[in-house]
Design an enzyme around this catalytic site. Sequence first.
Site, PDB file in Angstrom:
ATOM      1  N   CYS A 190     -26.331  64.987 -17.646  1.00  0.00           N
ATOM      2  CA  CYS A 190     -26.125  64.851 -16.193  1.00  0.00           C
ATOM      3  C   CYS A 190     -25.231  65.966 -15.677  1.00  0.00           C
ATOM      4  O   CYS A 190     -25.332  66.368 -14.521  1.00  0.00           O
ATOM      5  CB  CYS A 190     -25.482  63.520 -15.864  1.00  0.00           C
ATOM      6  SG  CYS A 190     -26.413  62.140 -16.490  1.00  0.00           S
ATOM      7  N   SER A 224     -30.267  51.600 -24.013  1.00  0.00           N
ATOM      8  CA  SER A 224     -31.373  52.411 -23.503  1.00  0.00           C
ATOM      9  C   SER A 224     -32.200  52.911 -24.686  1.00  0.00           C
ATOM     10  O   SER A 224     -31.649  53.472 -25.642  1.00  0.00           O
ATOM     11  CB  SER A 224     -30.814  53.600 -22.716  1.00  0.00           C
ATOM     12  OG  SER A 224     -31.864  54.393 -22.234  1.00  0.00           O
ATOM     13  N   ALA A 225     -33.543  52.733 -24.615  1.00  0.00           N
ATOM     14  CA  ALA A 225     -34.394  53.024 -25.769  1.00  0.00           C
ATOM     15  C   ALA A 225     -34.437  54.510 -26.126  1.00  0.00           C
ATOM     16  O   ALA A 225     -34.551  54.869 -27.296  1.00  0.00           O
ATOM     17  CB  ALA A 225     -35.815  52.524 -25.498  1.00  0.00           C
ATOM     18  N   HIS A 226     -34.335  55.389 -25.102  1.00  0.00           N
ATOM     19  CA  HIS A 226     -34.575  56.804 -25.413  1.00  0.00           C
ATOM     20  C   HIS A 226     -33.415  57.452 -26.165  1.00  0.00           C
ATOM     21  O   HIS A 226     -33.525  58.599 -26.606  1.00  0.00           O
ATOM     22  CB  HIS A 226     -34.957  57.600 -24.154  1.00  0.00           C
ATOM     23  CG  HIS A 226     -33.841  57.936 -23.214  1.00  0.00           C
ATOM     24  ND1 HIS A 226     -33.222  59.161 -23.217  1.00  0.00           N
ATOM     25  CD2 HIS A 226     -33.247  57.217 -22.231  1.00  0.00           C
ATOM     26  CE1 HIS A 226     -32.296  59.184 -22.264  1.00  0.00           C
ATOM     27  NE2 HIS A 226     -32.297  58.018 -21.650  1.00  0.00           N
ATOM     28  N   ASN A 272     -20.308  59.608 -24.093  1.00  0.00           N
ATOM     29  CA  ASN A 272     -21.439  60.522 -24.221  1.00  0.00           C
ATOM     30  C   ASN A 272     -21.017  61.985 -24.313  1.00  0.00           C
ATOM     31  O   ASN A 272     -21.777  62.812 -24.801  1.00  0.00           O
ATOM     32  CB  ASN A 272     -22.402  60.330 -23.040  1.00  0.00           C
ATOM     33  CG  ASN A 272     -21.693  60.330 -21.697  1.00  0.00           C
ATOM     34  OD1 ASN A 272     -20.714  59.607 -21.506  1.00  0.00           O
ATOM     35  ND2 ASN A 272     -22.160  61.124 -20.772  1.00  0.00           N
ATOM     36  N   GLN A 323     -24.886  54.894 -25.688  1.00  0.00           N
ATOM     37  CA  GLN A 323     -24.747  55.919 -26.737  1.00  0.00           C
ATOM     38  C   GLN A 323     -24.543  55.303 -28.122  1.00  0.00           C
ATOM     39  O   GLN A 323     -24.834  55.935 -29.128  1.00  0.00           O
ATOM     40  CB  GLN A 323     -23.573  56.861 -26.420  1.00  0.00           C
ATOM     41  CG  GLN A 323     -23.831  57.809 -25.264  1.00  0.00           C
ATOM     42  CD  GLN A 323     -24.883  58.879 -25.572  1.00  0.00           C
ATOM     43  OE1 GLN A 323     -25.185  59.191 -26.720  1.00  0.00           O
ATOM     44  NE2 GLN A 323     -25.470  59.437 -24.521  1.00  0.00           N
ATOM     45  N   GLY A 363     -31.004  52.541 -19.029  1.00  0.00           N
ATOM     46  CA  GLY A 363     -29.604  52.184 -19.246  1.00  0.00           C
ATOM     47  C   GLY A 363     -28.863  52.160 -17.917  1.00  0.00           C
ATOM     48  O   GLY A 363     -27.998  51.310 -17.683  1.00  0.00           O
ATOM     49  N   THR A 364     -29.205  53.090 -17.034  1.00  0.00           N
ATOM     50  CA  THR A 364     -28.563  53.141 -15.720  1.00  0.00           C
ATOM     51  C   THR A 364     -28.782  51.831 -14.969  1.00  0.00           C
ATOM     52  O   THR A 364     -27.834  51.262 -14.397  1.00  0.00           O
ATOM     53  CB  THR A 364     -29.159  54.314 -14.896  1.00  0.00           C
ATOM     54  OG1 THR A 364     -28.889  55.539 -15.586  1.00  0.00           O
ATOM     55  CG2 THR A 364     -28.561  54.376 -13.504  1.00  0.00           C
TER      56      THR A 364
HETATM   57  N1  PLP Z   1     -24.596  55.292 -20.159  1.00  0.00           N
HETATM   58  C1  PLP Z   1     -24.339  56.281 -21.013  1.00  0.00           C
HETATM   59  C2  PLP Z   1     -23.072  56.261 -21.805  1.00  0.00           C
HETATM   60  C3  PLP Z   1     -25.242  57.333 -21.176  1.00  0.00           C
HETATM   61  O1  PLP Z   1     -24.971  58.337 -22.027  1.00  0.00           O
HETATM   62  C4  PLP Z   1     -26.431  57.323 -20.421  1.00  0.00           C
HETATM   63  C5  PLP Z   1     -27.402  58.437 -20.526  1.00  0.00           C
HETATM   64  O2  PLP Z   1     -27.094  59.528 -20.899  1.00  0.00           O
HETATM   65  C6  PLP Z   1     -26.666  56.239 -19.542  1.00  0.00           C
HETATM   66  C7  PLP Z   1     -25.722  55.251 -19.445  1.00  0.00           C
HETATM   67  C8  PLP Z   1     -27.911  56.177 -18.723  1.00  0.00           C
HETATM   68  O3  PLP Z   1     -29.010  55.769 -19.490  1.00  0.00           O
HETATM   69  P1  PLP Z   1     -30.507  56.105 -18.990  1.00  0.00           P
HETATM   70  O4  PLP Z   1     -30.729  57.548 -19.267  1.00  0.00           O
HETATM   71  O5  PLP Z   1     -31.391  55.199 -19.810  1.00  0.00           O
HETATM   72  O6  PLP Z   1     -30.543  55.762 -17.545  1.00  0.00           O
END
Ligand code: PLP
Length: 393
Positions: free
Chosen positions: A326, A198-200, A150, A178, A71-72
């Site tokens: 995070c 993001s898949a996870h 999140n 999310q 997702g990042t």
């Molecule tokens: N954006 C949001 C709102 C998230 O909560 C997260 C992960 O917690 C991310 C982006 C990042 O996703 P990834 O963990 O797949 O890099």
Amino acid sequence: MSRIYFDHSATTPLDPRVLDAMAPFLGGAFGNPSSLHHEGRVAREAIETARAQVAALIGAEPDEIVFTASGTEADNLALIGAVRAIGKPGHIVTTSIEHAAILETCRFLASSGTKITYLPVDHEGLVGPNSLLRALQSNVSIVSVMAANNVVGTLQPIEELAHLTKLHGVLFHTDAVQAGGKIPLDVNQLHVDLLSLSAHKLHGPKGIGALYVRKGVQLSPIIFGGGQERGLRSATENVAGIVGFGAAAAISRAELEEEAIRLAQFREHIANELSQRVPHSYVFGHRTHRLPGHFSFGLRGHEREVGNLLAVLDREGVAVSAGSACSANHAGQPSNVLLAMGYDAEQARGLIRVSLGRFNTQEEVDRFLELLISVTGRSFTAAASQTPQLATA
Ligand code: PLP
């Protein structure tokens, strides 16, 4: 007694059905999807099936999905890719409560001249359409507002915000990491141009994400190489991860409606029990306009003891968290999301996040409540004295 996992906003356990779908691609079906022989074609076909499954989750066309490694990365590609395609530093409008994947990307772009405007949020974490309208009066290149927060779970009025943005001819991106698979998302109904997943977060594997890119939207790549993913994301594809993402998207889509009702009932049960039995508790985020399985709260007068409380719960077999995963890297810091929502630094250290998922049961919710109520009824600082302090924000 088995552990209770209530931290699905950090990550979710892999659904066994997803693992089954991935297994062949971790074993015999190892081909490179760019190869023209049989092994390559098997991998290519699996990727295209998964692309259609992810697209269907958000009402997109398969060729509007670009697979990324997270997702990042999808967030980075959306913002950096859009600014580079425009060919000048430009102006990004976003909010003060975005995930670090957006905030840090904005910081990076600001260092090379991009103007960044951070929209304020109200006490429940909602962005007001009027503040967006005011920001749109100056020359804006792209607006990015997260679909669901999140930390507090608040859902933004994306359809309204994106509609206003489109009226000004400006690109709209939403970080739906999310929200994906938890609430209905349709890119056409929402009027969004770019959307990150993001898949996870939806019982799929880690290390695989996607960016929806509306047909006709110009993006420049941020990774260069062999030209995979229509030149937008070079690198040999993570075939097993992509297949897992596709399976996870298909399962979430099929079960979304029922699951959202089930998790919202658990959330409401927790909210009601806490408000009746723990009088010094208070809720963070919007009371109803929030993710179905997401509940975050504080304990008045005990904000500095949250780390101890989480340690006691962990020792007793329950995994919950203080804010985002995070934020554990910034232990002791007040949550920037809560500060932006108008909480003082003390309260902003005191958030406890409970996020529920597919395999949670009523029995687990009841066990958690009994434990929480009993722990908050005594001094959990003393109770934690035998437990190592967890890193929490
Ligand atoms: N954006 C949001 C709102 C998230 O909560 C997260 C992960 O917690 C991310 C982006 C990042 O996703 P990834 O963990 O797949 O890099």
